[in-house]
Design a protein around this motif. Structure first.
Motif, PDB file in Angstrom:
ATOM      1  N   ALA A   1     -20.587 -10.998  -3.287  1.00 15.11           N
ATOM      2  CA  ALA A   1     -21.473 -11.020  -2.126  1.00 15.11           C
ATOM      3  C   ALA A   1     -21.747  -9.622  -1.580  1.00 15.11           C
ATOM      4  O   ALA A   1     -22.508  -9.473  -0.622  1.00 15.11           O
ATOM      5  CB  ALA A   1     -20.873 -11.892  -1.023  1.00 15.11           C
ATOM      6  N   LEU A   2     -21.106  -8.616  -2.185  1.00 10.77           N
ATOM      7  CA  LEU A   2     -21.220  -7.224  -1.725  1.00 10.77           C
ATOM      8  C   LEU A   2     -20.786  -7.100  -0.263  1.00 10.77           C
ATOM      9  O   LEU A   2     -21.354  -6.332   0.507  1.00 10.77           O
ATOM     10  CB  LEU A   2     -22.657  -6.710  -1.922  1.00 10.77           C
ATOM     11  N   ASP A   3     -19.745  -7.860   0.080  1.00 14.09           N
ATOM     12  CA  ASP A   3     -19.195  -7.881   1.433  1.00 14.09           C
ATOM     13  C   ASP A   3     -18.027  -6.895   1.500  1.00 14.09           C
ATOM     14  O   ASP A   3     -16.876  -7.243   1.227  1.00 14.09           O
ATOM     15  CB  ASP A   3     -18.745  -9.302   1.786  1.00 14.09           C
ATOM     16  N   ALA A   4     -18.323  -5.647   1.838  1.00 10.28           N
ATOM     17  CA  ALA A   4     -17.325  -4.585   1.801  1.00 10.28           C
ATOM     18  C   ALA A   4     -16.188  -4.823   2.791  1.00 10.28           C
ATOM     19  O   ALA A   4     -15.029  -4.494   2.505  1.00 10.28           O
ATOM     20  CB  ALA A   4     -17.984  -3.234   2.076  1.00 10.28           C
ATOM     21  N   ASP A   5     -16.486  -5.390   3.953  1.00 13.30           N
ATOM     22  CA  ASP A   5     -15.453  -5.586   4.973  1.00 13.30           C
ATOM     23  C   ASP A   5     -14.437  -6.639   4.542  1.00 13.30           C
ATOM     24  O   ASP A   5     -13.225  -6.418   4.632  1.00 13.30           O
ATOM     25  CB  ASP A   5     -16.093  -5.973   6.305  1.00 13.30           C
ATOM     26  N   THR A   6     -14.921  -7.796   4.092  1.00 12.15           N
ATOM     27  CA  THR A   6     -13.993  -8.841   3.645  1.00 12.15           C
ATOM     28  C   THR A   6     -13.185  -8.362   2.451  1.00 12.15           C
ATOM     29  O   THR A   6     -11.978  -8.616   2.356  1.00 12.15           O
ATOM     30  CB  THR A   6     -14.761 -10.118   3.284  1.00 12.15           C
ATOM     31  N   TYR A   7     -13.832  -7.644   1.543  1.00  8.02           N
ATOM     32  CA  TYR A   7     -13.149  -7.119   0.368  1.00  8.02           C
ATOM     33  C   TYR A   7     -12.034  -6.162   0.787  1.00  8.02           C
ATOM     34  O   TYR A   7     -10.880  -6.300   0.360  1.00  8.02           O
ATOM     35  CB  TYR A   7     -14.151  -6.412  -0.540  1.00  8.02           C
ATOM     36  N   ALA A   8     -12.355  -5.190   1.628  1.00  8.47           N
ATOM     37  CA  ALA A   8     -11.371  -4.191   2.041  1.00  8.47           C
ATOM     38  C   ALA A   8     -10.229  -4.809   2.830  1.00  8.47           C
ATOM     39  O   ALA A   8      -9.073  -4.366   2.719  1.00  8.47           O
ATOM     40  CB  ALA A   8     -12.048  -3.105   2.864  1.00  8.47           C
ATOM     41  N   ASP A   9     -10.516  -5.843   3.604  1.00  7.24           N
ATOM     42  CA  ASP A   9      -9.490  -6.478   4.423  1.00  7.24           C
ATOM     43  C   ASP A   9      -8.490  -7.281   3.593  1.00  7.24           C
ATOM     44  O   ASP A   9      -7.503  -7.775   4.136  1.00  7.24           O
ATOM     45  CB  ASP A   9     -10.137  -7.374   5.474  1.00  7.24           C
ATOM     46  N   CYS A  10      -8.731  -7.418   2.298  1.00 12.88           N
ATOM     47  CA  CYS A  10      -7.754  -8.047   1.409  1.00 12.88           C
ATOM     48  C   CYS A  10      -6.645  -7.077   1.006  1.00 12.88           C
ATOM     49  O   CYS A  10      -5.678  -7.488   0.366  1.00 12.88           O
ATOM     50  CB  CYS A  10      -8.457  -8.570   0.148  1.00 12.88           C
ATOM     51  N   PHE A  11      -6.786  -5.806   1.382  1.00 14.83           N
ATOM     52  CA  PHE A  11      -5.827  -4.774   0.984  1.00 14.83           C
ATOM     53  C   PHE A  11      -5.008  -4.295   2.175  1.00 14.83           C
ATOM     54  O   PHE A  11      -5.483  -4.274   3.314  1.00 14.83           O
ATOM     55  CB  PHE A  11      -6.569  -3.578   0.379  1.00 14.83           C
ATOM     56  N   ALA A  12      -3.786  -3.877   1.892  1.00 12.66           N
ATOM     57  CA  ALA A  12      -2.954  -3.237   2.915  1.00 12.66           C
ATOM     58  C   ALA A  12      -3.557  -1.889   3.298  1.00 12.66           C
ATOM     59  O   ALA A  12      -4.373  -1.324   2.566  1.00 12.66           O
ATOM     60  CB  ALA A  12      -1.534  -3.054   2.394  1.00 12.66           C
ATOM     61  N   LYS A  13      -3.136  -1.392   4.441  1.00 10.94           N
ATOM     62  CA  LYS A  13      -3.716  -0.157   4.964  1.00 10.94           C
ATOM     63  C   LYS A  13      -3.588   1.006   3.995  1.00 10.94           C
ATOM     64  O   LYS A  13      -4.499   1.835   3.871  1.00 10.94           O
ATOM     65  CB  LYS A  13      -3.050   0.192   6.304  1.00 10.94           C
ATOM     66  N   ASP A  14      -2.459   1.103   3.297  1.00  7.32           N
ATOM     67  CA  ASP A  14      -2.218   2.230   2.377  1.00  7.32           C
ATOM     68  C   ASP A  14      -2.316   1.809   0.912  1.00  7.32           C
ATOM     69  O   ASP A  14      -1.720   2.430   0.035  1.00  7.32           O
ATOM     70  CB  ASP A  14      -0.857   2.861   2.652  1.00  7.32           C
TER      71      ASP A  14
END
Length: 205
Positions: free
Chosen positions: A63-76
């Motif tokens: 879906a090219l949803d950068a926010d949802t994608y990035a929020d699947c990862f830990a901060k570091d």
């Protein structure tokens, strides 16, 4: 009488062997606490949440949803993917935002009722959860199908596997590291020990 005594002796001997085996097994468990696993119930819940995380990541990517994608990862977290190596959640978000610009359709007619697209799929999740239930590791297969073809049919596009590391933060499972191997790109290898493969170039015994 002799037969009865012999039978009794055999029973005692068998009981002693069983007791010795049980004692050895118990001692082994005590000696290797690091090998202990979470309970079956804890594993089932963790696995279900991680598989959902994996599916959510792929849907967000398509879906090219950068926010949802990035929020699947830990901060570091670290991501090694088709675009390179990204270190940290915000770097991953930035990379996916750039990917969205690159991959967005710009030639769709205002009255279009459909469009060509690519979908990614994940399967064969082999997940282990570390003792304590806060970290884990997974080996996952993936592939992609597309209808972005001149003849507008569906074709396989890519396939490979992913080595994933997980961490549970604030009650949620996230990726701490994700290494994507793509058999259509240069990071493919002759064999993958993490998949249980052996070097095919070595002489067979």
């Amino acid at each position: 009488t002799n037969a009865k005594a012999e039978h009794t002796g055999q029973m005692k001997g068998r009981d002693m062997k069983i007791s010795a085996v049980a004692s050895a097994a118990f001692a082994l468990c005590i000696a290797t606490p690091a090998a202990a696993q979470v309970s079956p119930e804890e594993y089932a819940v963790a696995r279900a949440e991680i598989v959902n995380l994996s599916s959510r990541l792929m849907i967000a990517f398509d879906a090219l949803d950068a926010d949802t994608y990035a929020d699947c990862f830990a901060k570091d977290a670290t991501l090694n993917w088709i675009g390179g190596v990204e270190n940290g959640r915000e770097a991953i978000r930035k990379a996916l935002t750039a990917w969205r610009v690159r991959m967005s359709d710009t030639n769709i007619a205002p009255d279009a009722t459909s469009r060509q697209r690519t979908h990614h799929f994940v399967l064969n999740h082999n997940i282990t959860i570390d003792q304590g239930g806060k970290t884990g590791k997974g080996i996952v297969y993936w592939f992609a199908l597309t209808n972005r073809t001149p003849q507008k049919d569906v074709q396989p596009l890519y396939f490979g596997h992913v080595v994933e590391y997980y961490v549970k933060e604030d009650g949620k499972w996230l990726y701490s590291k994700r290494e994507v191997y793509n058999e259509s790109l240069s990071n493919r290898a002759a064999f993958y020990p993490e998949l249980g493969e052996i070097d095919p170039r070595k002489p067979k015994p």
